[in-house]
Design an enzyme around this catalytic site. Structure first.
Site, PDB file in Angstrom:
ATOM      1  N   LYS A  21     -10.742 -11.021 -17.040  1.00 47.51           N
ATOM      2  CA  LYS A  21     -11.169 -11.446 -18.475  1.00 47.51           C
ATOM      3  C   LYS A  21     -10.906 -12.594 -19.143  1.00 47.51           C
ATOM      4  O   LYS A  21     -11.876 -13.531 -19.577  1.00 47.51           O
ATOM      5  CB  LYS A  21     -10.748 -10.422 -19.619  1.00 47.51           C
ATOM      6  CG  LYS A  21     -11.272 -10.297 -20.995  1.00 47.51           C
ATOM      7  CD  LYS A  21     -12.706  -9.305 -20.805  1.00 47.51           C
ATOM      8  CE  LYS A  21     -13.383  -8.937 -21.947  1.00 47.51           C
ATOM      9  NZ  LYS A  21     -14.476  -7.966 -21.752  1.00 47.51           N
TER      10      LYS A  21
ATOM     11  N   HIS B 284       7.866  -8.080  -3.658  1.00 49.15           N
ATOM     12  CA  HIS B 284       6.720  -8.475  -4.273  1.00 49.15           C
ATOM     13  C   HIS B 284       6.645  -9.804  -4.766  1.00 49.15           C
ATOM     14  O   HIS B 284       6.688 -10.021  -6.094  1.00 49.15           O
ATOM     15  CB  HIS B 284       6.201  -7.239  -5.141  1.00 49.15           C
ATOM     16  CG  HIS B 284       5.506  -6.202  -4.303  1.00 49.15           C
ATOM     17  ND1 HIS B 284       4.459  -5.947  -3.809  1.00 49.15           N
ATOM     18  CD2 HIS B 284       6.484  -4.950  -3.942  1.00 49.15           C
ATOM     19  CE1 HIS B 284       4.348  -4.570  -3.476  1.00 49.15           C
ATOM     20  NE2 HIS B 284       5.412  -3.929  -3.417  1.00 49.15           N
TER      21      HIS B 284
ATOM     22  N   GLU C  74       4.147 -11.440  -5.930  1.00 48.44           N
ATOM     23  CA  GLU C  74       3.002 -11.682  -6.838  1.00 48.44           C
ATOM     24  C   GLU C  74       3.629 -11.050  -8.245  1.00 48.44           C
ATOM     25  O   GLU C  74       2.907 -11.090  -9.303  1.00 48.44           O
ATOM     26  CB  GLU C  74       1.883 -11.064  -6.387  1.00 48.44           C
ATOM     27  CG  GLU C  74       1.886  -9.359  -6.216  1.00 48.44           C
ATOM     28  CD  GLU C  74       2.587  -8.902  -5.026  1.00 48.44           C
ATOM     29  OE1 GLU C  74       3.584  -9.621  -4.370  1.00 48.44           O
ATOM     30  OE2 GLU C  74       2.422  -7.756  -4.685  1.00 48.44           O
TER      31      GLU C  74
ATOM     32  N   CYS D  14       5.345  -6.247   1.693  1.00 52.76           N
ATOM     33  CA  CYS D  14       5.649  -4.623   1.656  1.00 52.76           C
ATOM     34  C   CYS D  14       5.084  -4.001   2.841  1.00 52.76           C
ATOM     35  O   CYS D  14       5.304  -4.069   3.952  1.00 52.76           O
ATOM     36  CB  CYS D  14       5.317  -4.129   0.265  1.00 52.76           C
ATOM     37  SG  CYS D  14       6.063  -2.607  -0.152  1.00 52.76           S
ATOM     38  N   TYR D  15       4.181  -3.367   2.564  1.00 61.81           N
ATOM     39  CA  TYR D  15       3.266  -2.492   3.656  1.00 61.81           C
ATOM     40  C   TYR D  15       2.914  -3.466   4.692  1.00 61.81           C
ATOM     41  O   TYR D  15       2.922  -3.047   5.903  1.00 61.81           O
ATOM     42  CB  TYR D  15       2.211  -1.616   3.172  1.00 61.81           C
ATOM     43  CG  TYR D  15       1.394  -0.758   4.206  1.00 61.81           C
ATOM     44  CD1 TYR D  15       1.737   0.374   4.571  1.00 61.81           C
ATOM     45  CD2 TYR D  15       0.262  -1.425   4.651  1.00 61.81           C
ATOM     46  CE1 TYR D  15       1.263   1.075   5.359  1.00 61.81           C
ATOM     47  CE2 TYR D  15      -0.413  -0.524   5.507  1.00 61.81           C
ATOM     48  CZ  TYR D  15      -0.005   0.726   5.974  1.00 61.81           C
ATOM     49  OH  TYR D  15      -0.570   1.433   7.123  1.00 61.81           O
TER      50      TYR D  15
ATOM     51  N   GLY E 265       0.746  -1.216  -0.117  1.00 62.13           N
ATOM     52  CA  GLY E 265       0.078  -0.011   0.095  1.00 62.13           C
ATOM     53  C   GLY E 265       0.928   1.334   0.088  1.00 62.13           C
ATOM     54  O   GLY E 265       1.992   1.190   0.323  1.00 62.13           O
TER      55      GLY E 265
ATOM     56  N   ASP F  91     -18.606 -10.538 -21.255  1.00 61.60           N
ATOM     57  CA  ASP F  91     -18.999 -10.428 -19.780  1.00 61.60           C
ATOM     58  C   ASP F  91     -20.527 -10.439 -19.596  1.00 61.60           C
ATOM     59  O   ASP F  91     -21.042 -11.048 -18.843  1.00 61.60           O
ATOM     60  CB  ASP F  91     -18.434  -9.186 -19.433  1.00 61.60           C
ATOM     61  CG  ASP F  91     -17.002  -8.993 -19.743  1.00 61.60           C
ATOM     62  OD1 ASP F  91     -16.321  -9.824 -20.060  1.00 61.60           O
ATOM     63  OD2 ASP F  91     -16.779  -7.694 -19.709  1.00 61.60           O
TER      64      ASP F  91
END
Ligand code: XMP
Length: 515
Positions: free
Chosen positions: A371, A171, A173, A84-85, A58, A229
């Site tokens: 998507k 990170h 991710e 991180c944060y 964050g 969608d």
């Protein structure tokens, strides 16, 4: 959604929070992004399903006033991984110390493992990671040890001695972090002991069940656009409540060439959507758009018109208590509706433009999906490839691709030229490989010679991008011969198109649609 083991990703507004969810799901485990203020609520209502908690990154500093916090007691002793944060929060709230780093660490960094930890099980002793932080943990809370260091942060990864709380400064991710997915897998499977049960097959089943439960015997309205969608949302709802669903397809006159006819045929003949209403409102929208140049204003005008049409449909065919929408996760983020408050980028009217006069309850079965996940789901549901493979198309349609005022002439040029771009990509076998491919037209004109005559016509810009989820995108380096063919066809076949240019900016800094 009931039944699955869940990893709760507590969102502190980090730019990669949604990516954490995505990676967890790629590992076959359901991930739910929870705004930090609602963490306690989830844990009190649904704690049994939650196998572990990830605290996201964050933008805040833990020591600044009003910085977001987490109530560790509310996490009920579940395994925690702070990123991180999230790591800094663990240190700060559990009695350690966090300070501003002398040097901001951004980009690639190498970390060295110092101690054994189940988090890094099976990993090499040194590897590259992606860092993005300006604060560092300078003192660990009691009962914690450091397990990795980088040249800028001596506490690049930490763990608690009871093996329940972990933190990483980098990170995992982000794809630039080597072994990032393995680290998340170690946390999810070895530490949280979550069962991988998340797949599109059982997603569909559970979504149908959930819609049925939510809807009861109430009537629902679903606006279908021909896009994957809204079509998937409608098909799931049809499976759940059958004839209690009414579908409405509004042609706002800003669709692609032949799109309305093709989509109607599929809806009527192949998918047999219940109670399908077709409204040709082209004139109505185009009249309202006269003189409107500002992109956000155009979106608002279109949103308002849609809302009015919904109200009319509601009083004529309703009343409906439920409104089904195919809102995707990136729509939620980019509309600035993200729960921890990402910045607003564009008003996506399918999230923002609700009819004011009607109190619909929203059903959004795809709100957590990307998507590519929806496309997979569409294939599982037997939706034909003309819809599943169709490129994403913005709700405001060609109004997002006609720069400035939407006039009949610019609309025609944009539509015809886009059709050529799509057709040539299909012929070259590239249509399915790119995210979007279209033409843009604005008010800029340039001189051409057609036959022996000078003509002063429009500049058409081609935009072809590849992307995983629309959040970031790269322009595609199409073969020159293909670009040449497209340009030749546009200048030959589209009246008043004299020049063709190719858009060569990525997102960011540009967005995909020009408006
Ligand atoms: P941008 O242009 O913001 O687009 O980079 C990201 C993705 O979202 C689509 N898009 C929209 N979709 N309503 C929509 O339903 C909109 O107003 C809208 N604007 C952009 C765009 O086509 C791309 O895939």
């Amino acid at each position: 959604m009931k039944g699955h083991d869940v990893v709760a990703v507590i969102d502190f507004g980090g730019q990669y929070s949604h990516l954490i969810c995505r990676r967890v799901r790629e590992l076959g485990v359901r991930a739910e992004l929870i705004p930090y203020r609602e963490a306690g609520k989830l844990m009190s209502e649904d704690s049994e399903r939650v196998r572990g908690v990830i605290l996201s990154g964050g933008p805040a500093s833990v020591y600044s006033e009003n910085s977001p916090k987490v109530d560790f007691k509310a996490l009920k002793g579940k395994p925690v991984l702070g990123i991180c944060y999230g790591l800094q929060l663990i240190a700060h709230q559990l009695g350690g110390e966090v300070k501003k780093a002398e040097k901001r660490e951004y980009g690639r960094a190498s970390i060295r493992l110092l101690n054994n930890t189940p988090l890094f099980q099976g990993l090499p002793s040194e590897f590259n990671v992606w860092m993005s932080h300006s604060d560092v943990v300078t003192k660990l809370p009691e009962g914690f040890e450091r397990v990795a260091e980088s040249s800028n942060s001596s506490n690049a990864a930490i763990q608690s001695s009871d093996g329940m709380v972990y933190g990483v400064q980098f990170h995992p991710e982000v794809s630039h972090t080597e072994n990032g997915k393995k680290i998340l897998a170690n946390f999810i499977f070895n530490i949280c002991k979550a069962q991988p049960s998340w797949s599109m097959d059982n997603y569909a089943e559970q979504a149908v069940e959930e819609i049925r439960r939510e809807a009861g015997s109430r009537k629902a309205l679903c606006a279908v656009s021909g896009g994957v969608d809204s079509t998937v949302a409608a098909v799931l709802t049809k499976k759940a409540i059958g004839d209690n669903l009414t579908c409405v397809f509004v042609n706002h006159g800003l669709l692609r060439k032949n799109e309305a006819e093709e989509v109607l045929r599929i809806y009527r003949e192949e998918l047999k959507l219940p109670n399908l209403i077709y409204i040709d409102a082209a004139e109505r929208f185009l009249n309202k758009l006269k003189g409107v140049k500002d992109p956000e204003e155009k979106r608002k005008v279109i949103g308002r018109e849609f809302a009015e049409i919904f109200e009319e449909v509601n009083s004529r065919y309703g009343p409906f208590e439920l409104l089904v929408q195919g809102t995707l996760y990136p729509d939620v983020i980019e509309s600035g509706e993200s729960r921890a408050g990402a910045a607003r980028i564009k008003t996506h009217h399918n999230v923002g433009g609700m009819p004011k006069g009607i109190r619909f309850k929203l059903i959004e079965p795809l709100r957590q999906l990307y998507k590519d996940e929806v496309r997979l789901l569409a294939e599982k549901l037997g939706i034909p490839p003309e819809i599943t493979r169709r490129h994403p198309f913005p709700g405001p349609g060609l109004a997002a691709r006609v720069i400035g005022e939407v006039t009949g002439k610019k609309l025609r040029i944009c539509r015809e030229a886009s059709h050529i771009v799509e057709e040539e990509l299909k012929k070259a076998g590239l249509y399915d490989k790119v995210w979007q491919a279209f033409a843009v037209v604005g008010d800029d004109k340039a001189t051409g010679v057609k036959g022996d005559e000078r003509s002063y016509g429009y500049i058409v810009t081609i935009r072809v991008v590849e992307s995983e989820d629309g959040m970031t995108a790269n322009w595609v380096k199409l073969p020159n011969e293909l670009l040449e063919k497209i340009a030749n066809r546009i200048t030959n076949e589209v009246e008043e198109a004299t020049w063709v240019t190719y858009a060569i900016t990525h997102k960011p800094p540009s967005t995909i649609e020009p408006q």
